[in-house]
Design a protein around this motif. Sequence first.
Motif, PDB file in Angstrom:
ATOM      1  N   PHE A 130       4.609  11.969   7.069  1.00 16.92           N
ATOM      2  CA  PHE A 130       4.243  13.138   6.276  1.00 16.92           C
ATOM      3  C   PHE A 130       5.123  13.198   5.031  1.00 16.92           C
ATOM      4  CE2 PHE A 130       3.677  17.721   5.447  1.00 16.92           C
ATOM      5  CZ  PHE A 130       2.299  17.832   5.626  1.00 16.92           C
ATOM      6  N   HIS A 131       4.491  13.458   3.897  1.00 24.75           N
ATOM      7  CA  HIS A 131       5.207  13.411   2.624  1.00 24.75           C
ATOM      8  C   HIS A 131       5.958  14.697   2.281  1.00 24.75           C
ATOM      9  CE1 HIS A 131       5.601  13.718  -1.783  1.00 24.75           C
ATOM     10  NE2 HIS A 131       5.695  12.398  -1.781  1.00 24.75           N
ATOM     11  N   ASP A 132       5.300  15.836   2.479  1.00 27.84           N
ATOM     12  CA  ASP A 132       5.826  17.091   1.936  1.00 27.84           C
ATOM     13  C   ASP A 132       6.738  17.806   2.949  1.00 27.84           C
ATOM     14  OD1 ASP A 132       4.072  16.375  -0.071  1.00 27.84           O
ATOM     15  OD2 ASP A 132       2.630  17.974   0.333  1.00 27.84           O
ATOM     16  N   TRP A 179       9.804   2.445   5.012  1.00 26.68           N
ATOM     17  CA  TRP A 179       9.869   3.847   5.465  1.00 26.68           C
ATOM     18  C   TRP A 179      10.622   4.647   4.419  1.00 26.68           C
ATOM     19  CZ3 TRP A 179       6.729   4.048   9.473  1.00 26.68           C
ATOM     20  CH2 TRP A 179       6.670   2.999  10.395  1.00 26.68           C
ATOM     21  N   GLU A 180       9.918   5.473   3.699  1.00 25.24           N
ATOM     22  CA  GLU A 180      10.619   6.350   2.754  1.00 25.24           C
ATOM     23  C   GLU A 180      11.104   7.567   3.522  1.00 25.24           C
ATOM     24  OE1 GLU A 180       8.715   8.028  -0.779  1.00 25.24           O
ATOM     25  OE2 GLU A 180      10.504   9.259  -0.990  1.00 25.24           O
ATOM     26  N   ILE A 181      12.397   7.713   3.612  1.00 25.33           N
ATOM     27  CA  ILE A 181      12.960   8.795   4.430  1.00 25.33           C
ATOM     28  C   ILE A 181      13.009  10.063   3.575  1.00 25.33           C
ATOM     29  CG2 ILE A 181      14.110   7.337   6.118  1.00 25.33           C
ATOM     30  CD1 ILE A 181      16.706   7.654   4.568  1.00 25.33           C
ATOM     31  N   LYS A 182      12.274  11.043   4.041  1.00 20.33           N
ATOM     32  CA  LYS A 182      12.221  12.349   3.374  1.00 20.33           C
ATOM     33  C   LYS A 182      13.112  13.292   4.179  1.00 20.33           C
ATOM     34  CE  LYS A 182       8.797  11.609   0.299  1.00 20.33           C
ATOM     35  NZ  LYS A 182       9.053  11.505  -1.157  1.00 20.33           N
ATOM     36  N   CYS A 183      14.346  13.473   3.735  1.00 20.89           N
ATOM     37  CA  CYS A 183      15.281  14.305   4.496  1.00 20.89           C
ATOM     38  C   CYS A 183      14.963  15.792   4.313  1.00 20.89           C
ATOM     39  CB  CYS A 183      16.712  14.016   4.068  1.00 20.89           C
ATOM     40  SG  CYS A 183      17.246  12.374   4.588  1.00 20.89           S
ATOM     41  N   ILE A 220       3.369  -1.760   3.860  1.00 21.15           N
ATOM     42  CA  ILE A 220       2.901  -0.399   3.588  1.00 21.15           C
ATOM     43  C   ILE A 220       4.113   0.495   3.363  1.00 21.15           C
ATOM     44  CG2 ILE A 220       1.772   1.629   4.622  1.00 21.15           C
ATOM     45  CD1 ILE A 220      -0.055  -0.329   6.180  1.00 21.15           C
ATOM     46  N   GLU A 221       4.052   1.309   2.314  1.00 20.45           N
ATOM     47  CA  GLU A 221       5.051   2.368   2.089  1.00 20.45           C
ATOM     48  C   GLU A 221       4.523   3.648   2.709  1.00 20.45           C
ATOM     49  OE1 GLU A 221       6.800   5.861  -0.176  1.00 20.45           O
ATOM     50  OE2 GLU A 221       4.713   5.340   0.236  1.00 20.45           O
ATOM     51  N   THR A 222       5.415   4.369   3.423  1.00 22.45           N
ATOM     52  CA  THR A 222       5.010   5.652   3.975  1.00 22.45           C
ATOM     53  C   THR A 222       6.227   6.569   4.079  1.00 22.45           C
ATOM     54  OG1 THR A 222       3.712   6.688   5.729  1.00 22.45           O
ATOM     55  CG2 THR A 222       5.288   5.035   6.422  1.00 22.45           C
ATOM     56  N   ASP A 223       5.972   7.839   4.371  1.00 19.11           N
ATOM     57  CA  ASP A 223       7.010   8.866   4.293  1.00 19.11           C
ATOM     58  C   ASP A 223       7.326   9.400   5.690  1.00 19.11           C
ATOM     59  OD1 ASP A 223       6.933   9.043   1.267  1.00 19.11           O
ATOM     60  OD2 ASP A 223       4.863   9.537   1.765  1.00 19.11           O
ATOM     61  N   LEU A 224       8.603   9.582   5.979  1.00 19.58           N
ATOM     62  CA  LEU A 224       9.036  10.045   7.300  1.00 19.58           C
ATOM     63  C   LEU A 224       9.724  11.392   7.210  1.00 19.58           C
ATOM     64  CD1 LEU A 224      10.647   6.951   9.087  1.00 19.58           C
ATOM     65  CD2 LEU A 224       8.351   7.917   9.359  1.00 19.58           C
ATOM     66  N   ALA A 257       0.843  -1.204   0.000  1.00 24.46           N
ATOM     67  CA  ALA A 257       0.000   0.000   0.000  1.00 24.46           C
ATOM     68  C   ALA A 257       0.876   1.252   0.000  1.00 24.46           C
ATOM     69  CB  ALA A 257      -0.896  -0.008   1.233  1.00 24.46           C
ATOM     70  N   HIS A 258       0.640   2.144  -0.952  1.00 23.12           N
ATOM     71  CA  HIS A 258       1.419   3.376  -1.087  1.00 23.12           C
ATOM     72  C   HIS A 258       0.780   4.491  -0.261  1.00 23.12           C
ATOM     73  CE1 HIS A 258       2.528   7.118  -3.424  1.00 23.12           C
ATOM     74  NE2 HIS A 258       3.706   6.629  -3.112  1.00 23.12           N
ATOM     75  N   ARG A 259       1.488   4.916   0.793  1.00 23.55           N
ATOM     76  CA  ARG A 259       0.960   5.892   1.759  1.00 23.55           C
ATOM     77  C   ARG A 259      -0.298   5.326   2.435  1.00 23.55           C
ATOM     78  NH1 ARG A 259       1.399  11.492  -1.889  1.00 23.55           N
ATOM     79  NH2 ARG A 259       3.234  10.836  -3.087  1.00 23.55           N
TER      80      ARG A 259
HETATM   81 MG    MG Z   1       6.791   7.839  -0.636  1.00 23.31          MG
END
Ligand code: MG
Length: 249
Positions: A53-55, A113-117, A38-42, A11-13
Motif C-alpha cells: 500500500f502506497h499511502d 520494496w519501497e519502505i513507506k515508514c 517489480i517496485e512496490t510500497d510497504l 514495473a512501478h506498483r
Molecule cells: Mg513507490
Amino acid sequence: MALFDDHFISAHRGASGSCPENTLCAFARAARAGVRSIETDLSLLADDGFAIFHDATLGRTVAGDAPISSFDRAGLAGLDAGAWRDPAFAGEPVPALADVLSWQQKTGIGFNWEIKCHHTDYPRYATALARALAKADPAQTLISSFDAGCLAAIMPELPQIARALIAETLPADWRAIAVRLRLDGFHLNHKNLTADQVDTLHDAGLAVRCYTVNEAADIERVRGFNVDLVMTDWPERFIQFDHISGHER
Ligand code: MG
Ligand code: G3P
C-alpha cells in the motif's frame, strides 16, 4: 554483477497503468508482460505485518479515511483496492506482504520494496521488516526509501539486502549518504537526472535507477544516459527495451 542488472524495465506498483496499483492483478499483468522486477510500497500494519500500500491513509485507492496502520493482516481482506480504477476490478484486495512473497517464490520475479515508514517509529518498522524478509533471496530483493532514517534503521537488521535511497533530485551530499548507509545505488526522478550525474554515480560504484518513466522518448533519453533500470507504470508497452542491444551496464 549489480542487482537487477539483467534487465532494464521494472514495473512501478506492478503494471499500474492498466491495473489498479499494488495489487496481485497488477503484478500478474507485469509478469505476463515479461518483467523481471517489480517496485512496490510497504506499509506497516497494526499487527506488525505489512500491506502492499502506497499511502498513509485510505482515500485515494481504497474508500475510507482510516490510516492503513490501523488495520491488521486479516482486515486487509475487507478492503477493495480495485473499484476506484474500474468496476471490472472491484473486489481486488490490498495484498499482504506474505501473499506477495509466496507469489514471488512461484514466479522468481525480483522485488524492489519501497519502505513507506509513514509515521511509524523506525525501530518497530525495521524489526518487523527483518522478520518478514528473513528468508528473502538477496539476489531478488532490494529495499528503497525516500527516508534515510528508515534505511539506517533497516541496515543492521537486514545487512544482506541491498539498499537504495530514493530522491527527487540527487542530494548534494550523496557521497556521504551512500557511505553512511552503505547504499547499492540511488533511485532518482528521471525528470531531474543528468548524464553527468549518472556517470559520476557509476564511477563511485553506485547503481542509478529512475522513476517513473512512462513515455518512450523519456526511456530513450535515460537509456542514453546509461541508467541501470527504469520503473514504469507501463511495462507492457516498454518491455521491448529489455531486448534492445547497445545498453551498456
Ligand atoms: Mg513507490
Ligand atoms: O520507488 C520509486 C517511486 O515509487 C517513488 O515514489 O510515490 O511512486 O512511491 P512513489
